[in-house]
Scaffold this motif. Structure first.
Motif, PDB file in Angstrom:
ATOM      1  N   HIS A 321       3.938  -5.686  -3.877  1.00  0.00           N
ATOM      2  CA  HIS A 321       5.370  -5.524  -4.001  1.00  0.00           C
ATOM      3  C   HIS A 321       5.662  -3.898  -3.794  1.00  0.00           C
ATOM      4  CE1 HIS A 321       7.694  -8.854  -6.331  1.00  0.00           C
ATOM      5  NE2 HIS A 321       6.870  -9.074  -5.236  1.00  0.00           N
ATOM      6  N   SER A 322       7.055  -3.545  -3.853  1.00  0.00           N
ATOM      7  CA  SER A 322       7.435  -2.125  -3.320  1.00  0.00           C
ATOM      8  C   SER A 322       7.168  -1.636  -2.004  1.00  0.00           C
ATOM      9  CB  SER A 322       6.828  -1.108  -4.393  1.00  0.00           C
ATOM     10  OG  SER A 322       7.264  -1.340  -5.638  1.00  0.00           O
ATOM     11  N   LEU A 323       5.869  -1.774  -1.377  1.00  0.00           N
ATOM     12  CA  LEU A 323       5.562  -2.077  -0.241  1.00  0.00           C
ATOM     13  C   LEU A 323       5.442  -3.496   0.003  1.00  0.00           C
ATOM     14  CD1 LEU A 323       3.206   1.062   0.542  1.00  0.00           C
ATOM     15  CD2 LEU A 323       5.418   0.931   1.230  1.00  0.00           C
ATOM     16  N   ASP A 324       6.522  -4.241   0.266  1.00  0.00           N
ATOM     17  CA  ASP A 324       6.486  -5.617   0.507  1.00  0.00           C
ATOM     18  C   ASP A 324       5.536  -6.205   1.315  1.00  0.00           C
ATOM     19  OD1 ASP A 324       7.954  -5.468  -2.016  1.00  0.00           O
ATOM     20  OD2 ASP A 324       9.818  -6.732  -1.054  1.00  0.00           O
ATOM     21  N   ARG A 325       4.443  -6.820   1.112  1.00  0.00           N
ATOM     22  CA  ARG A 325       3.606  -7.020   2.088  1.00  0.00           C
ATOM     23  C   ARG A 325       2.869  -8.725   1.722  1.00  0.00           C
ATOM     24  NH1 ARG A 325       5.694  -3.320   3.862  1.00  0.00           N
ATOM     25  NH2 ARG A 325       4.736  -1.684   4.868  1.00  0.00           N
ATOM     26  N   PHE A 326       2.841  -9.458   2.645  1.00  0.00           N
ATOM     27  CA  PHE A 326       2.080 -10.915   2.525  1.00  0.00           C
ATOM     28  C   PHE A 326       0.879 -10.824   3.516  1.00  0.00           C
ATOM     29  CE2 PHE A 326       1.461 -15.444   3.801  1.00  0.00           C
ATOM     30  CZ  PHE A 326       0.887 -15.754   2.679  1.00  0.00           C
ATOM     31  N   ASN A 327      -0.284 -11.240   2.883  1.00  0.00           N
ATOM     32  CA  ASN A 327      -1.467 -11.258   3.866  1.00  0.00           C
ATOM     33  C   ASN A 327      -1.770 -10.131   4.746  1.00  0.00           C
ATOM     34  OD1 ASN A 327      -3.737 -12.988   4.343  1.00  0.00           O
ATOM     35  ND2 ASN A 327      -2.617 -13.866   6.144  1.00  0.00           N
ATOM     36  N   GLU A 328      -1.510  -8.964   4.078  1.00  0.00           N
ATOM     37  CA  GLU A 328      -1.492  -7.669   4.995  1.00  0.00           C
ATOM     38  C   GLU A 328      -2.897  -7.288   5.268  1.00  0.00           C
ATOM     39  OE1 GLU A 328       0.768  -4.738   7.457  1.00  0.00           O
ATOM     40  OE2 GLU A 328       1.132  -6.780   6.667  1.00  0.00           O
ATOM     41  N   PRO A 329      -3.286  -6.890   6.521  1.00  0.00           N
ATOM     42  CA  PRO A 329      -4.794  -6.379   6.698  1.00  0.00           C
ATOM     43  C   PRO A 329      -4.822  -5.245   5.799  1.00  0.00           C
ATOM     44  CG  PRO A 329      -3.836  -7.364   8.757  1.00  0.00           C
ATOM     45  CD  PRO A 329      -3.067  -7.230   7.901  1.00  0.00           C
ATOM     46  N   ILE A 330      -5.939  -4.914   5.159  1.00  0.00           N
ATOM     47  CA  ILE A 330      -5.869  -3.562   4.272  1.00  0.00           C
ATOM     48  C   ILE A 330      -6.006  -2.519   4.946  1.00  0.00           C
ATOM     49  CG2 ILE A 330      -8.453  -3.872   4.118  1.00  0.00           C
ATOM     50  CD1 ILE A 330      -6.060  -2.586   1.071  1.00  0.00           C
ATOM     51  N   LEU A 331      -6.536  -2.527   6.122  1.00  0.00           N
ATOM     52  CA  LEU A 331      -6.566  -1.068   6.872  1.00  0.00           C
ATOM     53  C   LEU A 331      -5.289  -0.830   7.641  1.00  0.00           C
ATOM     54  CD1 LEU A 331     -10.043  -1.330   8.637  1.00  0.00           C
ATOM     55  CD2 LEU A 331      -9.637  -0.215   6.903  1.00  0.00           C
ATOM     56  N   THR A 332      -4.260  -1.631   7.235  1.00  0.00           N
ATOM     57  CA  THR A 332      -2.900  -1.092   7.957  1.00  0.00           C
ATOM     58  C   THR A 332      -2.378  -0.135   7.011  1.00  0.00           C
ATOM     59  OG1 THR A 332      -1.514  -2.936   6.926  1.00  0.00           O
ATOM     60  CG2 THR A 332      -2.781  -3.189   9.138  1.00  0.00           C
ATOM     61  N   PHE A 333      -2.758   0.089   5.750  1.00  0.00           N
ATOM     62  CA  PHE A 333      -2.223   0.898   4.806  1.00  0.00           C
ATOM     63  C   PHE A 333      -2.756   2.351   5.064  1.00  0.00           C
ATOM     64  CE2 PHE A 333      -1.089  -3.084   2.822  1.00  0.00           C
ATOM     65  CZ  PHE A 333      -0.152  -2.869   2.153  1.00  0.00           C
ATOM     66  N   ASN A 334      -2.090   3.283   4.908  1.00  0.00           N
ATOM     67  CA  ASN A 334      -2.607   4.761   5.224  1.00  0.00           C
ATOM     68  C   ASN A 334      -3.046   5.352   3.972  1.00  0.00           C
ATOM     69  OD1 ASN A 334      -1.720   4.782   7.941  1.00  0.00           O
ATOM     70  ND2 ASN A 334       0.290   5.242   7.436  1.00  0.00           N
ATOM     71  N   PHE A 335      -3.918   4.959   3.185  1.00  0.00           N
ATOM     72  CA  PHE A 335      -4.441   5.363   2.269  1.00  0.00           C
ATOM     73  C   PHE A 335      -5.880   6.258   2.338  1.00  0.00           C
ATOM     74  CE2 PHE A 335      -6.813   1.475   2.788  1.00  0.00           C
ATOM     75  CZ  PHE A 335      -8.228   1.770   2.927  1.00  0.00           C
ATOM     76  N   THR A 336      -5.758   7.287   1.395  1.00  0.00           N
ATOM     77  CA  THR A 336      -6.683   8.203   1.436  1.00  0.00           C
ATOM     78  C   THR A 336      -7.833   7.961   0.594  1.00  0.00           C
ATOM     79  OG1 THR A 336      -5.792   9.685  -0.051  1.00  0.00           O
ATOM     80  CG2 THR A 336      -5.229  10.184   2.153  1.00  0.00           C
ATOM     81  N   ASP A 337      -7.556   7.212  -0.355  1.00  0.00           N
ATOM     82  CA  ASP A 337      -8.679   6.800  -1.293  1.00  0.00           C
ATOM     83  C   ASP A 337      -8.434   5.342  -1.729  1.00  0.00           C
ATOM     84  OD1 ASP A 337     -11.351   6.761  -2.860  1.00  0.00           O
ATOM     85  OD2 ASP A 337     -10.597   8.181  -4.109  1.00  0.00           O
TER      86      ASP A 337
END
Length: 344
Positions: A321-337
Motif C-alpha cells: 500500500h501507499s505505493l499501491d502495487r500488486f505482484n510487482e517485481p522487487i527490482l522496480t523499486f528505487n531502494f538503496t537498502d
C-alpha cells in the motif's frame, strides 16, 4: 565467471571506417558496463559518452549496484550479445538501432535470467572520434525472464487485471497448492490466505483497518492485515505488542515501519516471529521486505511477498500500500537498502 560480447548487423555491411568505428564504440559501451556490473564498480565511459549521458549512466549503475548488494548477491556470469539492426549516417552524426541480449546469473539463485532491449543510439563525430550522446531504450522486453520460458514471457505482457483474474482462478482450481499446510516453521501461518488477502485488498482500504495514507503511509498497516489474515494473533500483553482495534486503540507496531520490524524480530513470546535472512531464496508468500527509498539509512516502506519466485522464476514479487502495487517485481523499486524478514 564469464563475459562475452559479439555483434552482427542485418543486411550488407559497408565496411567503411566510420561504420566500423561506430560499431566498436557501441560494443565498448556494452562491454564496459558489463564489466562494471560484474565487479560492482562504476564503468569508465567518459571517453565514449557525452557528459550528460555519463552522469545518467553513473546514477543508474549506482542504483543497480546498491540493489545487488542489498540482496547479498554476486553476479557470477554475465553474457552480452549485440545485434546491429541499422546504422544511419548524416554528416558527422549517426543513429544506430541495436538489440542487446543480456544473460546473467546470481550466485544465490539457481536459474539464469535474460533481458532483451532495443536501443536507439545517437552519436556525433568529434575530432575524428565517435561519441555517444543518447541511449534511448525502446524496451523490447524490459523485464527479466527465464530462458525458454514462453509462459512467463506472455504473463509479463498481461494487464494487471488479467494477472489478478489468473491468480483468482488459480486459487479456485488449486486451493490445496496455495493453502499451505501449517508446520512448525510457519507457526500456523496460512500463506494461502495471506496471498488471497493480497489479491483482494492490494488497492483497497477496508473500513475496519482505517487508512493511514495521510498519516505517514498505509504500507505497514496493510502488511499487518496480511499477517492477521494468515492467522497471526494480535498480542496485547508482554514486552512486544501488536494489535489494532481502531485509530485510537492500536499499538505502534501495527502501522510503523521500524516498530513493526522490532516486533517481528524481537518477539519471543506468543504470536508471529520473524528472522532477518540474507537470501531471497529463504522467503515465502507473506514474508516481509522493508526498504529504504530515500537513501538516508532509514527504512520507510514495508511490502509483502506475493510470489517468492514470481519475478520470472528468479526474484520475488511484492504487494504493498501507499505505493499501491500488486505482484510487482522487487527490482522496480528505487531502494538503496533492503531487509528480508522470514516469518515463522
Amino acid at each position: 565467471m564469464k563475459l562475452q560480447n559479439s555483434s552482427s548487423m542485418n543486411g550488407k555491411l559497408n565496411n567503411n571506417k566510420d561504420e566500423i568505428n561506430v560499431k566498436q564504440t557501441i560494443d565498448d559501451y556494452f562491454k564496459l558496463q558489463s564489466n562494471a556490473i560484474i565487479n560492482l564498480k562504476q564503468p569508465h565511459l567518459k571517453h565514449i559518452c557525452s557528459e550528460s549521458l555519463y552522469f545518467v549512466l553513473h546514477e543508474n549503475t549506482e542504483l543497480l549496484i546498491n540493489k545487488i548488494k542489498s540482496f547479498h548477491s554476486r553476479i557470477i556470469y554475465y553474457n552480452v550479445t549485440t545485434e546491429f539492426c541499422s546504422l544511419t549516417f548524416e554528416n558527422n552524426t549517426c543513429t544506430a538501432k541495436v538489440k542487446s541480449k543480456e544473460t546473467l546469473k546470481f550466485d544465490n539463485v539457481s536459474k539464469e535470467t535474460l533481458r532483451i532491449n532495443l536501443h536507439e543510439f545517437e552519436l556525433s563525430k568529434i575530432k575524428n572520434k565517435w561519441i555517444i550522446f543518447k541511449d534511448k531504450d525502446l524496451n523490447v522486453n524490459n523485464n527479466y525472464s527465464n530462458r525458454n520460458s514462453q509462459e512467463q514471457h506472455i504473463r509479463n505482457k498481461l494487464s494487471l487485471e488479467i494477472q489478478i483474474a489468473l491468480f483468482r482462478d488459480l486459487i479456485e482450481k488449486k486451493k490445496t497448492d496455495l493453502m499451505v499446510i501449517p508446520n512448525d516453521d510457519d507457526r500456523n501461518l496460512n500463506r494461502g490466505m495471506m496471498r488471497l488477502y493480497q489479491i483482494e485488498n492490494w488497492n483497497k482500504r477496508p473500513k475496519q483497518w482505517g487508512d493511514f495514507d495521510n498519516m505517514g503511509g498505509d504500507c505497514t498497516n496493510y502488511a499487518s492485515q496480511v499477517l492477521y489474515a494468515g492467522g497471526a494473533p494480535m498480542i496485547t500483553v508482554g514486552n512486544y505488542k501488536w494489535y489494532y482495534y481502531g485509530y485510537n486503540n492500536r499499538y505502534p507496531s501495527w502501522t510503523g515501519v521500524e516498530e513493526f520490524y522490532d516486533y517481528l524480530i524481537n518477539n519471543k513470546a506468543d504470536g508471529v516471529h520473524g528472522i532477518e535472512v540474507q537470501s531471497v531464496n529463504e522467503l515465502k508468500t507473506g514474508d516481509i521486505i522493508q526498504m529504504d527509498l530515500d537513501g538516508d539509512g532509514v527504512f520507510n516502506h514495508t511490502s509483502v511477498v506475493c510470489n517468492p519466485l514470481g519475478y520470472n522464476g528468479v526474484l520475488p514479487t511484492i504487494t504493498s500500500h501507499s505505493l499501491d502495487r500488486f505482484n510487482e517485481p522487487i527490482l522496480t523499486f528505487n531502494f538503496t537498502d533492503i531487509r528480508l524478514i522470514h516469518l515463522r
